[in-house]
Design a protein around this motif. Structure first.
Motif, PDB file in Angstrom:
ATOM      1  N   UNK A 196      40.752  53.560  53.014  1.00 36.62           N
ATOM      2  CA  UNK A 196      41.847  54.449  53.381  1.00 36.62           C
ATOM      3  C   UNK A 196      42.305  54.062  54.781  1.00 36.62           C
ATOM      4  N   UNK A 197      43.613  54.009  55.012  1.00 34.54           N
ATOM      5  CA  UNK A 197      44.166  53.828  56.347  1.00 34.54           C
ATOM      6  C   UNK A 197      45.110  55.002  56.598  1.00 34.54           C
ATOM      7  N   UNK A 198      44.986  55.660  57.742  1.00 34.85           N
ATOM      8  CA  UNK A 198      45.740  56.878  58.005  1.00 34.85           C
ATOM      9  C   UNK A 198      45.833  57.102  59.517  1.00 34.85           C
ATOM     10  N   UNK A 199      46.677  58.027  59.927  1.00 38.11           N
ATOM     11  CA  UNK A 199      46.825  58.369  61.340  1.00 38.11           C
ATOM     12  C   UNK A 199      46.189  59.729  61.584  1.00 38.11           C
ATOM     13  N   UNK A 200      45.364  59.799  62.615  1.00 37.54           N
ATOM     14  CA  UNK A 200      44.686  61.049  62.968  1.00 37.54           C
ATOM     15  C   UNK A 200      44.516  61.102  64.483  1.00 37.54           C
ATOM     16  N   UNK A 201      44.856  62.234  65.081  1.00 39.37           N
ATOM     17  CA  UNK A 201      44.736  62.421  66.534  1.00 39.37           C
ATOM     18  C   UNK A 201      45.449  61.317  67.313  1.00 39.37           C
ATOM     19  N   UNK A 202      46.631  60.944  66.828  1.00 42.18           N
ATOM     20  CA  UNK A 202      47.432  59.954  67.532  1.00 42.18           C
ATOM     21  C   UNK A 202      46.890  58.542  67.479  1.00 42.18           C
ATOM     22  N   UNK A 203      46.070  58.245  66.459  1.00 41.69           N
ATOM     23  CA  UNK A 203      45.461  56.921  66.344  1.00 41.69           C
ATOM     24  C   UNK A 203      45.390  56.520  64.880  1.00 41.69           C
ATOM     25  N   UNK A 204      45.663  55.250  64.598  1.00 42.96           N
ATOM     26  CA  UNK A 204      45.527  54.766  63.228  1.00 42.96           C
ATOM     27  C   UNK A 204      44.062  54.444  62.968  1.00 42.96           C
ATOM     28  N   UNK A 205      43.552  54.946  61.836  1.00 44.13           N
ATOM     29  CA  UNK A 205      42.130  54.810  61.540  1.00 44.13           C
ATOM     30  C   UNK A 205      41.932  54.210  60.150  1.00 44.13           C
ATOM     31  N   UNK A 206      40.734  53.694  59.938  1.00 43.99           N
ATOM     32  CA  UNK A 206      40.375  53.135  58.639  1.00 43.99           C
ATOM     33  C   UNK A 206      39.002  53.659  58.250  1.00 43.99           C
ATOM     34  N   UNK A 207      38.852  54.049  56.991  1.00 42.58           N
ATOM     35  CA  UNK A 207      37.553  54.520  56.509  1.00 42.58           C
ATOM     36  C   UNK A 207      37.357  54.085  55.073  1.00 42.58           C
TER      37      UNK A 207
END
Length: 202
Positions: free
Chosen positions: A182-193
């Motif tokens: 999954x790639x998504x934006x959270x707390x003003x940052x792009x993240x991957x999990x």
């Protein structure tokens, strides 16, 4: 009644449903016969195999998966990748692979059944789901939609972007997960999990 048949829908993609009374040799032969008949349609795709509860030796399964991938470029899985697309969220379905030099621009969410090859580019206003490997570029949430999400079974991309956020590709080296990302934006940052039963597992 057929001993094997193909199904396909938005949430599950392509799947093969098998009669559990079949033995392993028959299963192998029938799957290969169906893939060869539909090879031009299925090449580069990912297919869920529903064994209807039948137990298969893991060694036999992994050997067969490798054989199919090496010969046909098709990824088989016993895991069902449910994408949880809401009924209110329409999506365009594209049968891959998306070849080098191709630009695909979509306003709604996008489901790609197959690979996104190097040199190709996906631009989408909403979410992008790839039942295959991403080697090209994907820009989800194109019109500054930082709620957009990208899902892919494998990620070796040239570029990944959501809204105005670009993924640091060095982060991929820290992830070793064959079941998807999954790639998504959270707390003003792009993240991957990693993929975890349809949920983000960071």
């Amino acid at each position: 009644m057929s001993k094997i048949f193909f199904k396909g829908d938005l949430k599950e993609g392509i799947k093969i449903v098998l009669d559990p009374s079949l033995n392993w040799d028959d299963i192998r032969s029938l799957i290969i016969a169906e893939i060869e008949e539909k090879s031009s349609f299925l090449k580069g795709s990912s297919i869920y195999v529903d064994f209807q509860g039948k137990e298969i030796k893991e060694e036999d399964w992994q050997e067969f998966r490798k054989e199919i991938y090496d010969k046909y470029g098709i990824m088989l899985s016993k895991e069902l990748f449910k994408l949880k697309i809401s009924n209110s969220n329409t999506a365009k379905i594209v049968l891959g692979p998306i070849r080098s030099g191709k630009l695909l621009n979509v306003k709604d969410s996008l489901l790609i059944i197959g690979d996104v090859n190097s040199g190709s580019e996906i631009i989408c206003n909403r979410n992008v789901f790839v039942l295959g490997k991403v080697r090209g570029s994907i820009w989800a949430g194109y019109e500054n939609n930082d709620k957009a999400t990208i899902f892919a079974l494998e990620l070796e991309p040239e570029k990944i972007q959501i809204a105005g956020y670009i993924l640091d590709l060095s982060k991929l080296k820290k992830k070793n997960n064959e079941f998807g990302y999954w790639v998504y934006v959270e707390d003003g940052e792009i993240k991957i999990s990693k993929y975890s039963g349809g949920k983000r597992d960071g």
